[in-house]
Design a protein around this motif. Structure first.
Motif, short mmCIF file in Angstrom:
data_model
loop_
_atom_site.label_atom_id
_atom_site.label_comp_id
_atom_site.label_asym_id
_atom_site.label_seq_id
_atom_site.Cartn_x
_atom_site.Cartn_y
_atom_site.Cartn_z
N GLY A 101 -8.22 14.94 10.03
CA GLY A 101 -7.26 15.78 9.33
C GLY A 101 -7.89 16.90 8.51
O GLY A 101 -7.63 18.09 8.75
N SER A 117 0.84 9.20 5.92
CA SER A 117 -0.52 8.66 5.84
C SER A 117 -1.10 8.59 7.26
O SER A 117 -0.51 9.12 8.20
CB SER A 117 -0.48 7.29 5.19
OG SER A 117 0.18 6.39 6.03
N GLY A 118 -2.24 7.90 7.39
CA GLY A 118 -2.87 7.82 8.70
C GLY A 118 -2.04 7.02 9.69
O GLY A 118 -2.06 7.28 10.89
N GLY A 130 -2.22 10.58 2.71
CA GLY A 130 -3.35 11.47 2.98
C GLY A 130 -2.98 12.86 3.47
O GLY A 130 -3.57 13.86 3.03
N VAL A 131 -2.00 12.96 4.37
CA VAL A 131 -1.63 14.28 4.91
C VAL A 131 -1.02 15.16 3.82
O VAL A 131 -1.02 16.39 3.94
CB VAL A 131 -0.68 14.11 6.13
CG1 VAL A 131 -0.28 15.45 6.72
CG2 VAL A 131 -1.34 13.26 7.21
N ASN A 140 -2.78 18.23 2.62
CA ASN A 140 -2.87 19.44 3.46
C ASN A 140 -2.24 20.66 2.76
O ASN A 140 -1.06 20.64 2.42
CB ASN A 140 -2.17 19.17 4.80
CG ASN A 140 -2.37 20.30 5.77
OD1 ASN A 140 -1.61 21.26 5.77
ND2 ASN A 140 -3.40 20.20 6.59
N GLY A 144 -0.62 11.83 10.52
CA GLY A 144 -2.06 11.72 10.29
C GLY A 144 -2.81 11.45 11.59
O GLY A 144 -3.87 11.99 11.85
N THR A 146 -5.32 10.55 -0.90
CA THR A 146 -5.81 9.54 0.04
C THR A 146 -5.97 8.21 -0.73
O THR A 146 -5.71 8.15 -1.92
CB THR A 146 -7.14 10.00 0.68
OG1 THR A 146 -7.97 10.51 -0.34
CG2 THR A 146 -6.90 11.10 1.71
N ASP A 147 -6.40 7.16 -0.02
CA ASP A 147 -6.39 5.83 -0.61
C ASP A 147 -7.22 5.72 -1.88
O ASP A 147 -8.31 6.29 -1.97
CB ASP A 147 -6.89 4.81 0.42
CG ASP A 147 -5.95 4.73 1.62
OD1 ASP A 147 -4.83 5.25 1.51
OD2 ASP A 147 -6.35 4.14 2.63
N HIS A 166 1.25 4.66 -2.51
CA HIS A 166 1.29 6.10 -2.20
C HIS A 166 2.56 6.74 -2.77
O HIS A 166 2.53 7.82 -3.37
CB HIS A 166 1.27 6.32 -0.69
CG HIS A 166 -0.11 6.27 -0.08
ND1 HIS A 166 -1.14 7.10 -0.48
CD2 HIS A 166 -0.62 5.51 0.92
CE1 HIS A 166 -2.22 6.85 0.25
NE2 HIS A 166 -1.94 5.88 1.09
N HIS A 208 0.81 -1.21 0.00
CA HIS A 208 0.00 0.00 0.00
C HIS A 208 0.86 1.28 0.00
O HIS A 208 0.56 2.24 -0.73
CB HIS A 208 -0.90 -0.03 1.25
CG HIS A 208 -1.79 1.15 1.40
ND1 HIS A 208 -3.00 1.26 0.76
CD2 HIS A 208 -1.66 2.28 2.12
CE1 HIS A 208 -3.57 2.40 1.08
NE2 HIS A 208 -2.78 3.05 1.91
N ASP A 228 -5.66 13.49 13.44
CA ASP A 228 -6.93 12.84 13.80
C ASP A 228 -7.23 12.93 15.29
O ASP A 228 -8.35 13.23 15.70
CB ASP A 228 -6.93 11.37 13.34
CG ASP A 228 -6.91 11.24 11.83
OD1 ASP A 228 -7.29 12.20 11.14
OD2 ASP A 228 -6.51 10.17 11.33
O1 KG4 Z 1 -3.13 7.76 3.09
P1 KG4 Z 1 -4.43 7.80 3.80
O2 KG4 Z 1 -5.66 8.10 3.00
O3 KG4 Z 1 -4.72 6.46 4.53
C1 KG4 Z 1 -3.75 5.68 5.10
O4 KG4 Z 1 -3.08 4.93 4.35
O5 KG4 Z 1 -3.58 5.81 6.34
O6 KG4 Z 1 -4.27 8.88 4.97
C2 KG4 Z 1 -5.29 9.19 5.84
C3 KG4 Z 1 -4.80 10.29 6.77
C4 KG4 Z 1 -5.78 10.56 7.92
O7 KG4 Z 1 -5.03 10.64 9.13
C5 KG4 Z 1 -6.37 11.90 7.54
O8 KG4 Z 1 -6.82 12.65 8.64
C6 KG4 Z 1 -5.21 12.56 6.84
O9 KG4 Z 1 -4.65 11.52 6.06
N1 KG4 Z 1 -5.61 13.67 5.96
C7 KG4 Z 1 -5.28 14.96 6.19
C8 KG4 Z 1 -5.87 15.73 5.15
N2 KG4 Z 1 -6.53 14.87 4.32
C9 KG4 Z 1 -6.36 13.62 4.83
N3 KG4 Z 1 -4.54 15.52 7.17
C10 KG4 Z 1 -4.37 16.85 7.13
N4 KG4 Z 1 -4.91 17.66 6.19
C11 KG4 Z 1 -5.67 17.14 5.18
N5 KG4 Z 1 -6.19 17.95 4.24
#
Ligand code: KG4
Ligand code: ZN
Length: 352
Positions: A186, A142-143, A276-277, A280, A169, A307-308, A121, A117, A173
């Motif tokens: 996030g 990521s998260g 995901g982050v 931002n 992340g 994001t995923d 990314h 995964h 959260d």
């Molecule tokens: O990569 P992802 O979609 O899933 C994982 O593989 O974990 O990342 C999800 C993370 C979550 O913690 C979410 O709150 C964060 O990415 N996230 C953000 C934003 N969009 C998603 N954090 C800060 N600002 C954002 N705009």
């Protein structure tokens, strides 16, 4: 000769399916992708409920695959290879994608490939209009992961530093939860922060001067909790916005400074931000501002692919095969790897 790869992502709370076509020269192209997010389903519980996630993946994955094929104007028989997320992630959720991918590949008599995964990314910026070139520094946020990697090519990843506790992340959260914002926190925290003063509260920047490239975000969440408790009664909107902005500024500053340190340590002039982050906007603006004077280019995935999603899984599979790093197999017995460090990828691919 080009090859059509169907990618399936089901590691957490998003079901993603995509179709990517390799090109004899250049990076593969995205033909179609479709996504279903389970955010609304998990929101009532304040986080992902694994069993519900698995059941929903089962409901969504075939309709999404049909939709992707229809968008691309292709039939099932056009698929040359099926890729799925093998890990890391929720075991039950991963098994759904793996099971569907292997059953489909077996029925079609086509090869199948399990993808990491985080490699998805990492390579997702290659789907953008402005793809990077190797080598580069990757900030994977990521998260569940916060890592700095040196990336010299497909499958050539060296870990430079990572979080010793919470991921960035998670810091977003968990702080968002303390501020009474929903899940996932996030994006909600980032939206609230737009109305706040980011210097209102002094929050720690853990490990900023540690001399290495590791991160630590657990203390930040405690500092946010301590500050939130100081508000008399319930905080006013401005106090919440100020605390959100101060939290975001602390996370962003640490991510930017450590990224610069990684660039300095390696002498590389190119960066990729993924996970995901990476969506931002404050992080993007701060990183761009810090890197421009150094002549460093920063590449990001398209916002919709931060994001995923299934596109990054199809893309990673296509790039691995194209680079000769891995050969997809016509063996349809599958396993998943809920815990799978990215730097163990090479040995896992060789079946050890
Ligand atoms: O990569 P992802 O979609 O899933 C994982 O593989 O974990 O990342 C999800 C993370 C979550 O913690 C979410 O709150 C964060 O990415 N996230 C953000 C934003 N969009 C998603 N954090 C800060 N600002 C954002 N705009
Ligand atoms: Zn992810």
């Amino acid at each position: 000769m080009s090859c059509l790869v169907l990618g399936i992502e089901s590691s957490c709370d998003e079901t993603g399916v995509a179709l990517v076509r390799t090109r004899p020269a250049g990076v593969p192209e995205l033909l179609a992708h479709a996504l279903h997010t389970q955010v609304a389903m998990h929101a009532d519980y304040g986080g992902v409920v694994p069993e519900l996630a698995s059941r929903d993946h089962i409901r969504r994955v075939i309709p999404l695959a049909n939709s992707v094929l229809a968008q691309a104007g292709k039939g099932l028989s056009a698929i040359d290879m099926v890729a799925f997320t093998r890990g890391p992630g929720l075991a039950g959720a991963l098994l759904v994608g793996a099971g569907v991918a292997c059953a489909l590949a077996a029925a079609l008599g086509k090869p199948v490939l399990g993808v990491h995964h985080l490699e998805g990314h990492l390579l997702s910026p290659f789907l953008s209009a402005d793809p990077p070139e190797f080598p580069f520094i990757a900030l994977l946020v990521s998260g569940g992961h916060t890592q700095l990697m040196r990336v010299d090519g497909v499958g050539r990843y060296a870990l430079l530093g990572e979080t010793i506790d919470d991921a960035a992340g998670e810091a977003f959260d968990k702080s968002a939860k303390l501020l009474g914002l929903g899940y996932p926190g996030g994006p909600a925290l980032a939206r609230l922060a737009e109305f706040g003063d980011d210097s209102a509260y002094k929050l720690p920047r853990p490990l900023l001067h540690s001399g290495n490239l590791d991160f630590s975000f657990a203390g930040l969440k405690t500092a946010v909790l301590t500050q939130a408790r100081k508000f008399e009664g319930s905080p006013c909107e401005q106090q919440r916005a100020d605390l959100a902005a101060s939290t975001q500024a602390a996370i962003v500053e640490v991510l930017v400074k450590k990224s610069l340190a990684a660039l300095r340590a390696t002498g590389l002039k190119r960066m990729v931000v993924a996970g995901g982050v990476g969506a931002n906007q404050r992080l993007r603006a701060a990183l761009n501002a810090a890197c421009a004077p150094l002549g460093v280019r920063v590449h990001y995935p398209e916002l919709s692919l931060c994001t995923d999603n299934g596109a990054m899984i199809a893309m990673a599979a296509a790039m691995r095969v194209q680079a000769g790093v891995e050969t997809p197999q016509r063996q349809y017995a599958f396993d998943v790897k809920p815990r799978w460090p990215l730097d163990q990828l090479a040995s896992a691919a060789q079946g050890t």
